[in-house]
Write an enzyme that holds these catalytic residues in place. Structure first.
Site, PDB file in Angstrom:
ATOM      1  N   SER A   1      -2.400  -8.473   4.511  1.00  0.00           N
ATOM      2  CA  SER A   1      -3.557  -7.561   4.432  1.00  0.00           C
ATOM      3  C   SER A   1      -4.810  -8.344   4.818  1.00  0.00           C
ATOM      4  CB  SER A   1      -3.705  -7.055   2.994  1.00  0.00           C
ATOM      5  OG  SER A   1      -4.963  -6.447   2.814  1.00  0.00           O
TER       6      SER A   1
ATOM      7  N   TYR B   1      -3.616  -8.911  -5.977  1.00  0.00           N
ATOM      8  CA  TYR B   1      -3.176  -8.437  -4.662  1.00  0.00           C
ATOM      9  C   TYR B   1      -3.663  -9.390  -3.567  1.00  0.00           C
ATOM     10  CZ  TYR B   1      -2.612  -5.265  -0.650  1.00  0.00           C
ATOM     11  OH  TYR B   1      -2.256  -4.709   0.565  1.00  0.00           O
TER      12      TYR B   1
HETATM   13  N1  LIG Z   1      -2.297   1.120   3.473  1.00  0.00           N
HETATM   14  C1  LIG Z   1      -3.157   0.131   3.586  1.00  0.00           C
HETATM   15  O1  LIG Z   1      -4.380   0.339   3.639  1.00  0.00           O
HETATM   16  C2  LIG Z   1      -2.660  -1.289   3.647  1.00  0.00           C
HETATM   17  C3  LIG Z   1      -3.571  -2.281   4.030  1.00  0.00           C
HETATM   18  C4  LIG Z   1      -3.143  -3.607   4.093  1.00  0.00           C
HETATM   19  C5  LIG Z   1      -1.836  -3.916   3.796  1.00  0.00           C
HETATM   20  N2  LIG Z   1      -0.962  -2.930   3.417  1.00  0.00           N
HETATM   21  C6  LIG Z   1       0.400  -3.325   3.085  1.00  0.00           C
HETATM   22  O2  LIG Z   1       1.317  -2.526   3.798  1.00  0.00           O
HETATM   23  C7  LIG Z   1       2.563  -2.516   3.112  1.00  0.00           C
HETATM   24  C8  LIG Z   1       3.089  -1.094   3.065  1.00  0.00           C
HETATM   25  O3  LIG Z   1       2.224  -0.314   2.249  1.00  0.00           O
HETATM   26  P1  LIG Z   1       1.833   1.194   2.597  1.00  0.00           P
HETATM   27  O4  LIG Z   1       0.388   1.194   2.835  1.00  0.00           O
HETATM   28  O5  LIG Z   1       2.727   1.749   3.630  1.00  0.00           O
HETATM   29  O6  LIG Z   1       2.038   1.906   1.179  1.00  0.00           O
HETATM   30  P2  LIG Z   1       3.270   2.714   0.567  1.00  0.00           P
HETATM   31  O7  LIG Z   1       3.522   3.931   1.350  1.00  0.00           O
HETATM   32  O8  LIG Z   1       2.966   2.843  -0.886  1.00  0.00           O
HETATM   33  O9  LIG Z   1       4.518   1.741   0.773  1.00  0.00           O
HETATM   34  C9  LIG Z   1       4.905   0.751  -0.119  1.00  0.00           C
HETATM   35  C10 LIG Z   1       6.412   0.710  -0.121  1.00  0.00           C
HETATM   36  O10 LIG Z   1       6.839  -0.406  -0.918  1.00  0.00           O
HETATM   37  C11 LIG Z   1       7.976  -0.006  -1.649  1.00  0.00           C
HETATM   38  N3  LIG Z   1       8.100  -0.762  -2.883  1.00  0.00           N
HETATM   39  C12 LIG Z   1       7.155  -0.952  -3.830  1.00  0.00           C
HETATM   40  N4  LIG Z   1       7.665  -1.654  -4.854  1.00  0.00           N
HETATM   41  C13 LIG Z   1       8.947  -1.935  -4.534  1.00  0.00           C
HETATM   42  C14 LIG Z   1       9.998  -2.625  -5.192  1.00  0.00           C
HETATM   43  N5  LIG Z   1       9.844  -3.170  -6.411  1.00  0.00           N
HETATM   44  N6  LIG Z   1      11.208  -2.711  -4.584  1.00  0.00           N
HETATM   45  C15 LIG Z   1      11.404  -2.135  -3.365  1.00  0.00           C
HETATM   46  N7  LIG Z   1      10.451  -1.464  -2.692  1.00  0.00           N
HETATM   47  C16 LIG Z   1       9.239  -1.360  -3.280  1.00  0.00           C
HETATM   48  C17 LIG Z   1       7.758   1.468  -1.958  1.00  0.00           C
HETATM   49  O11 LIG Z   1       9.016   2.084  -2.158  1.00  0.00           O
HETATM   50  P3  LIG Z   1       9.200   3.235  -3.280  1.00  0.00           P
HETATM   51  O12 LIG Z   1       8.171   4.278  -2.945  1.00  0.00           O
HETATM   52  O13 LIG Z   1      10.602   3.684  -3.105  1.00  0.00           O
HETATM   53  O14 LIG Z   1       8.921   2.548  -4.594  1.00  0.00           O
HETATM   54  C18 LIG Z   1       7.023   1.972  -0.730  1.00  0.00           C
HETATM   55  O15 LIG Z   1       7.905   2.558   0.213  1.00  0.00           O
HETATM   56  C19 LIG Z   1       2.291  -3.136   1.730  1.00  0.00           C
HETATM   57  O16 LIG Z   1       2.754  -4.463   1.719  1.00  0.00           O
HETATM   58  C20 LIG Z   1       0.780  -3.103   1.637  1.00  0.00           C
HETATM   59  O17 LIG Z   1       0.277  -4.127   0.799  1.00  0.00           O
HETATM   60  C21 LIG Z   1      -1.342  -1.616   3.341  1.00  0.00           C
END
Ligand SMILES: NC(=O)c1ccc[n+]([C@@H]2O[C@H](COP(=O)([O-])OP(=O)(O)OC[C@H]3O[C@@H](n4cnc5c(N)ncnc54)[C@H](OP(=O)(O)O)[C@@H]3O)[C@@H](O)[C@H]2O)c1
Length: 248
Positions: A136, A149
């Site tokens: 991130s 985080y």
């Molecule tokens: N969106 C943003 O603004 C942003 C910015 C910078 C970085 N990121 C990074 O991008 C990545 C994806 O996030 P996203 O934005 O797409 O959000 P998201 O839709 O909430 O995706 C997160 C995923 O992680 C899975 N997860 C969480 N805890 C877990 C566990 N204990 N075991 C297995 N799977 C787990 C969730 O699965 P379940 O739903 O099945 O629990 C979910 O599918 C993350 O690493 C996040 O930090 C996002």
């Protein structure tokens, strides 16, 4: 053998978009995540086929079992690992708890490390492999009450570079994406009413040099770029895909 990719957190947001991008590019997809229902929904749109690996990254025995299932399948050759799953919980220095830090460590850092450790012998044997870690911009520059985080995303960046140094000679590339603000379920505004969401998006858009927040598809395309032969001489790279916010 047909090429395959393993994507964690593949049931929603960036992970789901990444699964569809790799599918468009001809890959068989191993979808890993906690919720089987969400993975099933994504699998429906994976044209080249998909295998559901539902597990909690905090549980090493579940993860080991799922990785064994990949190795038992001789039809597909795993070429890419995308360590995408993550959680995001805000807290101040005073509202911080051991539990918040432990959870961020186990899911956002130890989860990717453990999975990678299990796959390295497989990639080494084939002298080929590409790993993309999803960090991130907060891992480069913290902006608010997100100590656990941000610190663990910074650790992921450092670990990416460490792995790239160690595994380059084995034909394994390791790179990192740093997304800025992307509209996914990780943000509370994702669940707001349409009107409140527009208000929140307007606020975030104003912070971006490019004037808007990002989409999961835009991150997915960059992940594919770092994983694919298009970046064959790139390892240890930290690619910000963030509308320019890291410059502000
Ligand atoms: N969106 C943003 O603004 C942003 C910015 C910078 C970085 N990121 C990074 O991008 C990545 C994806 O996030 P996203 O934005 O797409 O959000 P998201 O839709 O909430 O995706 C997160 C995923 O992680 C899975 N997860 C969480 N805890 C877990 C566990 N204990 N075991 C297995 N799977 C787990 C969730 O699965 P379940 O739903 O099945 O629990 C979910 O599918 C993350 O690493 C996040 O930090 C996002």
């Amino acid at each position: 053998m047909k090429k395959a990719v393993l994507i964690t957190g593949a049931g929603s947001g960036i992970g789901a978009a990444t699964a569809l991008e790799f599918s468009r590019q001809g890959y068989f997809i191993y979808l890993m995540g906690r919720s089987k229902e969400k993975l099933e929904d994504v699998a429906l749109n994976c044209r080249q086929g998909a295998c559901l690996l539902s597990c909690d990254l905090q549980d090493s025995s579940q993860v080991n079992k799922r990785v064994r299932e990949i190795f038992e399948n001789p039809i597909y050759q795993l070429e890419v690992l995308v360590n995408n799953a993550g959680i995001y919980k805000t807290h101040t220095a005073e509202t911080s708890t051991d539990e918040i830090w432990r959870e961020h460590f186990e899911i956002n850092m130890l989860g990717p490390e453990r999975l990678t450790r299990l796959l390295i012998p497989y990639f080494k044997e084939r002298k080929k492999g590409s790993i993309v870690n999803v960090s991130s911009t907060l891992g480069l520059k913290p902006t608010g009450p997100t100590g656990a985080y941000s610190a663990l995303k910074a650790a992921l960046i450092n670990w990416t570079q460490n792995l790239a140094l160690e595994l380059g000679q084995c034909g394994i590339r390791v790179n990192c994406i740093c997304p800025g603000i992307v509209d996914t379920p990780i943000h509370s505004f994702h669940a707001f009413s349409a009107e409140k969401k527009q208000e929140a998006l307007g606020k975030y858009a104003g912070l971006q040099p490019l004037g808007r927040i990002g989409t999961a598809d835009e991150i997915a395309r960059s992940i594919y770029f770092l994983a694919s032969e298009a970046s064959s001489w790139t390892t240890g790279a930290i690619l910000t895909v963030d509308g320019g916010i890291n410059l502000t």
